[in-house]
Design an enzyme around this catalytic site. Structure first.
Site, short mmCIF file in Angstrom:
data_model
loop_
_atom_site.label_atom_id
_atom_site.label_comp_id
_atom_site.label_asym_id
_atom_site.label_seq_id
_atom_site.Cartn_x
_atom_site.Cartn_y
_atom_site.Cartn_z
N HIS A 53 0.86 -1.18 0.00
CA HIS A 53 0.00 0.00 0.00
C HIS A 53 0.91 1.24 0.00
O HIS A 53 0.92 1.97 -0.96
CB HIS A 53 -0.96 -0.04 1.20
CG HIS A 53 -2.00 1.04 1.18
ND1 HIS A 53 -3.10 1.04 2.00
CD2 HIS A 53 -2.11 2.16 0.44
CE1 HIS A 53 -3.86 2.10 1.75
NE2 HIS A 53 -3.27 2.81 0.81
N GLU A 88 0.39 7.69 -3.65
CA GLU A 88 1.16 7.44 -2.42
C GLU A 88 2.31 8.43 -2.26
O GLU A 88 2.56 8.94 -1.17
CB GLU A 88 1.69 5.99 -2.41
CG GLU A 88 0.60 4.96 -2.22
CD GLU A 88 -0.17 5.13 -0.91
OE1 GLU A 88 0.47 5.22 0.14
OE2 GLU A 88 -1.42 5.18 -0.95
N HIS A 95 1.82 11.17 0.72
CA HIS A 95 2.60 10.82 1.92
C HIS A 95 4.08 11.21 1.87
O HIS A 95 4.60 11.73 2.84
CB HIS A 95 2.47 9.31 2.18
CG HIS A 95 1.06 8.85 2.37
ND1 HIS A 95 0.31 9.22 3.46
CD2 HIS A 95 0.24 8.09 1.61
CE1 HIS A 95 -0.91 8.69 3.36
NE2 HIS A 95 -0.97 7.99 2.24
#
Ligand code: NAG
Ligand code: NAG
Ligand code: NAG
Length: 302
Positions: A94, A165, A169
């Site tokens: 993930h 992602e 992040h």
């Protein structure tokens, strides 16, 4: 002939000295590494455990020093027809998330590095070339292959997920700040470096094997208890990860491994810690760790 021999030896020596160190089978790999030379003089600490100010935030993820390596267990991708399948014998990646030491977290911290085509509301969608082209530009076809094997999206192409992602992040993780790549920063080298860092962290937590070694295998006939799954992982990582379930807490779908990092997130040591988030899996109901649809899986290189 001795002179020819000498000449080729000199050539071999010259290329050994001047070529970029090659561990991936490329003749020359463009640099994607940060410049952490200024960290050498900094005290090393575990993130979230510093007792004085971390002055150079390239050297330790801060804020966001509670680092989560997150993984999915899913049984299909929805894009099987175009070849997007799940890796046999493995969970999928993930991401690698920064969490402030208190449970809060930031997202989309640098809109100049926003590559997510479908970001959160309020964030402008990205419409440029996919992050897969960044990887190609750096000659990292090995990385691209690995990501297409292990970092799998559901219902949309993998590259959108990777972009999401990074932008959500990594831009909030200080050790990937542009400033950490020194004066010769080349656009997108931080993106490649982040992808490599995520994979390094993923390797520390081979969930499929950790469960299998305790006899917990995907099955559509046998269910498990949350305690069994937790014990299997805890007995091998020495910490309790977060487990996520769908369908009223009965279908296992996610794991998050928590850690503090000693040094940089790219190369530092991950000290695994107990989850700070309560499991969404039922503590009492049977938990299903489903087998995948055979047509949704494929054999991949480990
Ligand atoms: C740890 O470092 C961060 C970043 O410099 C700082 O905000 C925080 O106050 C420090 N923690 C302690 C306990 O000094
Ligand atoms: C979850 O449980 C509730 C109450 O038992 C039930 O009404 C609901 O249908 C369940 N939902 C799913 C997705 O199984
Ligand atoms: C197992 O069950 C899941 C969930 O119902 C289903 O998606 C999958 O196709 C099944 N796998 C096999 C091998 O029957």
């Amino acid at each position: 002939m001795p002179s020819t021999l000498t000449f080729s030896c000199v050539l071999a020596l010259a290329s050994a000295v001047f070529a970029v160190p090659d561990t991936r089978g490329h003749s020359s790999v463009p640099n994607t590494f940060p410049d952490f030379s200024s960290c050498i003089s900094q005290p090393s600490v575990y993130s979230c455990e510093n007792t004085t100010q971390i002055v150079n935030t390239c050297c330790s993820p801060t804020p966001g020093g509670l680092v989560l390596q997150t993984q999915f267990w899913s049984t299909y991708t929805g894009l099987e027809k175009s070849g997007q399948k799940l890796p046999k014998g493995s969970w999928t990646i993930h991401g690698l998330w920064p969490d402030n030491c208190d449970g809060s977290f930031a997202q989309y911290c640098d809109l100049s590095r926003q590559y997510d085509p479908a970001p959160a509301t309020g964030v402008p969608p990205y419409t440029g070339p996919g992050v897969d082209t960044f990887i190609e530009q750096f000659g990292r076809l090995d990385l691209l292959e690995y990501m297409n094997n292990y970092w799998i999206n559901q219902g949309a192409p993998n590259k959108n997920f990777w972009a999401h992602e990074f932008s959500k992040h990594a831009t909030c993780t200080s050790t990937f700040d542009v400033a950490c790549y020194g004066p010769s920063y080349k656009e997108h080298q931080d993106v490649i470096n982040f992808f490599d860092a995520v994979i390094r962290a993923f390797h520390q937590y081979p969930t499929f094997d950790l469960l299998a070694s305790r006899g917990i295998l995907p099955s559509n006939k046998t269910s498990y208890s949350l305690g069994q799954i937790q014990d299997a992982l805890k007995s091998q990582t020495a910490a309790l990860p977060y487990l996520g379930c769908t369908t009223n807490g009965t279908v296992l779908s996610e794991v998050w491994y928590f850690s503090h990092v000693y040094g940089t997130e790219q190369y530092g040591h991950f000290k695994t810690l107990d989850t700070t988030t309560k499991s969404t899996c039922s503590p009492t109901a049977p938990i299903w760790y489903y087998e995948r649809t055979p047509a949704s899986e494929r054999e991949v290189r480990k």
